[in-house]
Design an enzyme around this catalytic site. Structure first.
Site, PDB file in Angstrom:
ATOM      1  N   CYS A 336       0.823  -1.209   0.000  1.00  0.00           N
ATOM      2  CA  CYS A 336       0.000   0.000   0.000  1.00  0.00           C
ATOM      3  C   CYS A 336       0.866   1.272   0.000  1.00  0.00           C
ATOM      4  O   CYS A 336       1.465   1.611  -1.002  1.00  0.00           O
ATOM      5  CB  CYS A 336      -0.975  -0.031   1.170  1.00  0.00           C
ATOM      6  N   HIS A 420      -3.931  -5.036   0.234  1.00  0.00           N
ATOM      7  CA  HIS A 420      -3.576  -5.674   1.499  1.00  0.00           C
ATOM      8  C   HIS A 420      -3.657  -7.191   1.391  1.00  0.00           C
ATOM      9  O   HIS A 420      -4.749  -7.760   1.440  1.00  0.00           O
ATOM     10  CB  HIS A 420      -4.504  -5.191   2.620  1.00  0.00           C
ATOM     11  N   GLU A 422      -2.934  -9.381   3.591  1.00  0.00           N
ATOM     12  CA  GLU A 422      -3.419 -10.008   4.832  1.00  0.00           C
ATOM     13  C   GLU A 422      -4.936  -9.986   4.896  1.00  0.00           C
ATOM     14  O   GLU A 422      -5.561 -10.745   5.635  1.00  0.00           O
ATOM     15  CB  GLU A 422      -2.821  -9.294   6.052  1.00  0.00           C
TER      16      GLU A 422
END
Length: 446
Positions: A336, A420, A422
Site C-alpha cells: 500500500c 492488502h 493479509e
C-alpha cells in the site's frame, strides 16, 4: 444542489400487516424467545443461549419544541461537505465537531478492523453496506492499538448485537475511544456524489451552536493533500513482534521450517500483516517511520517490509529517501503506502485518485499468470506506471480501473502490492504474496 433528505419520504411499511409504528412501540422484552406451549418440549434437551446486547444510541426518546416526547431519536448531527451540501443525521459515539476527508468503503462487514486501520487517519469512513453494528465489537479484531479515523458514517445502526465473540456494542466502543459516528443518513446518495465529484472534505458536528455556513467554512479551509499523516500513526521506538495467526483462524497448513529476520517500517502497519509474516516463519523487528536506513542495514535482515500507511506519499520525502537507501541491498516488500514509496524511490510519480479504492471486494489480475484475486484495498493514491524506469515491471492491475496494483524489479530484489494481502477484513486470495516474499528472501541467501 440541495441534498436528498436523510430519511425516506415514503411512509414506513410493516411486512406483517400490523401498524407501521409497531417497531417503535415494541418493548425490548418482545425480543425474547417465547416459551413453548404446555406439553411440548423444546428442540432437543439444550436451551438456546444467545449473547446479545442492546445498542443504546437508537433507543433514546426525544422531546421536541411542542413538548411532546417521541419514542425515537431525532436528528441531532450534521455532515457538511465542502460542496455546500448538508446532511442531517443522528449521532452515536462521541460528540463534538471533527473535520476529515470523506471516503466510502464497500466491505460488507469488518467495521472493527476498518476503525483500527491506521491508513484511515484523517478520513471519515462511509460504509456502503446499510446495516452496521449487528456483530458488536471484540478485542481480537483490532488492527492497531487505537482508532485513527475521524468518524464513521452509516445508514442503519443495529438496535442490538448478537455474536458469540461480542464484548460491547459499536456505540460503547466509539464512546470509549472518542470517535464520532452518525447514522440514519442517505449513504447511497453521498456515495454517488463522491463517485461523481471525487472525495470531499466534510465536517461532522453535534454542536447546534454552529451554523451550516460556519461548518462549511471549516471544510473549505481544511487540507489533506501534502500533509504528513504517517508521523501521527507510527511507533515511537523499535520493538519485536512475535504473535502469529491464531490456530483457529490459520488456513495455511504447511508452515516454513526456515526462519527469516524481517525489519518492518511502521508507516501505520496493521497487526495482521505482522501475524501473517510470523506465521510464514519470520522474526519481525518493527521500527519507526523515521528510523535511519543505516541502522536497519546494521541488523543484517533477510528482508525489509515497507508497510501500509495513511495520506500522501509525496508528503513524506524522508520515507522516500529511506527506501532509496535500502532497495537493492536486501529483498524488499512494499504494501500500500510502501508500494507508493517504492514507486517514488525508483523515480516514478504518484497521483491522487478521484475517490480511491476502499473495500474488501476489488478484483486484481496478476499479469504474470492471469490469476484473478479478490482483494482488500484502502488507498487514495496510486503509482503512475508510465513514470517508472526500465526494469520495473507492473505485475498486477486493478480490474475496476486498470490502475497499477503491483510492481516487481528483479534486479533490485523488490516486490510491492497496492492492496492488502493479509485481507483483514477481506478474502484470503492474496495470502500467497507472503509466500512470494519468503521465496525472494530464500533466493537471496543462495
Amino acid at each position: 444542489m440541495a441534498a436528498p433528505p436523510a430519511t425516506a419520504s415514503t411512509p414506513s411499511r410493516c411486512l406483517s400487516g400490523a401498524n407501521p409504528r409497531c417497531a417503535a412501540q415494541r418493548s425490548l422484552s418482545s425480543l425474547a424467545v417465547a416459551a413453548p406451549p404446555a406439553g411440548l418440549r423444546p428442540f432437543g434437551t439444550r436451551a438456546l443461549s444467545v449473547r446479545a446486547k442492546v445498542a443504546t444510541g437508537v433507543q433514546g426518546a426525544s422531546v421536541v419544541d411542542d413538548g411532546v416526547e417521541r419514542p425515537w431519536k431525532l436528528s441531532d448531527a450534521r455532515l457538511v461537505l465542502e460542496d455546500g451540501s448538508v446532511w442531517k443525521a443522528k449521532s452515536f459515539g462521541a460528540s463534538g465537531t471533527q473535520v476529515a476527508e470523506v471516503v466510502f468503503n464497500t466491505s460488507l462487514t469488518g467495521y472493527q478492523e476498518i476503525l483500527t486501520d491506521p491508513s484511515y487517519a484523517g478520513q471519515f469512513v462511509l460504509m456502503t453496506n446499510p446495516h452496521i453494528g449487528n456483530t458488536g465489537v471484540n478485542p481480537d479484531d483490532e488492527e492497531s492499538n487505537q482508532c485513527f479515523l475521524g468518524g464513521l458514517i452509516i445508514r442503519n445502526l443495529s438496535i442490538c448485537t448478537s455474536n458469540w465473540r461480542c464484548k460491547e456494542t459499536l456505540e460503547e466502543y466509539l464512546i470509549k475511544r472518542n470517535i464520532m459516528g452518525i447514522y440514519d443518513v442517505d449513504t447511497r446518495a453521498i456515495t454517488r456524489r463522491l463517485r461523481e465529484d471525487g472525495s470531499l472534505i466534510g465536517v461532522l458536528s453535534t454542536d447546534q451552536s454552529q451554523t451550516d455556513d460556519e461548518l462549511l467554512e471549516l471544510a473549505k479551509k481544511w487540507k489533506i493533500v501534502g500533509v504528513d499523516l504517517i508521523s501521527g500513526v507510527t511507533c515511537d521506538a523499535p520493538y519485536e513482534w512475535s504473535d502469529r495467526t491464531d490456530s483457529e483462524w490459520e488456513f495455511k497448513k504447511d508452515q516454513s521450517s526456515e526462519t527469516f529476520h524481517v525489519v518492518a517500517y511502521d508507516f501505520g502497519i496493521k497487526h495482521n500483516i505482522m501475524r501473517r509474516l510470523t506465521s510464514y516463519g519470520c522474526k519481525i523487528t518493527v521500527v519507526p517511520a523515521s528510523w535511519p536506513a543505516s541502522e536497519v542495514l546494521k541488523l543484517k535482515p533477510d528482508g525489509v517490509l515497507f508497510s501500509n500507511g495513511p495520506g500522501d506519499p509525496a508528503a513524506v520525502p524522508y520515507a522516500v529517501k529511506t527506501v532509496q537507501e535500502i532497495i537493492g541491498k536486501v529483498p524488499v516488500f512494499g504494501i500500500c503506502m510502501g508500494h507508493q514509496l517504492i514507486g517514488q524511490a525508483l523515480g516514478g510519480k504518484t497521483f491522487k485518485m478521484k475517490f480511491g479504492h476502499h473495500g474488501g471486494n476489488h478484483p486484481v489480475c496478476d499479469l504474470r499468470s492471469g490469476r484473478v484475486d479478490i482483494s482488500a484495498q484502502n488507498h487514495n493514491y496510486a503509482v503512475d506506471p508510465e513514470s517508472l524506469p526500465e526494469g520495473a515491471k507492473v505485475t498486477h492491475i486493478n480490474l475496476n480501473d486498470n490502475s497499477c496494483a503491483g510492481l516487481q524489479y528483479p534486479m533490485m530484489k523488490l516486490m510491492s502490492l497496492q492492496y492488502h494481502p493479509e485481507s483483514s477484513p477481506g478474502p484470503h486470495d492474496s495470502d500467497t504474496a507472503f509466500s512470494e516474499f519468503i521465496e525472494l528472501m530464500k533466493s537471496n541467501r543462495l
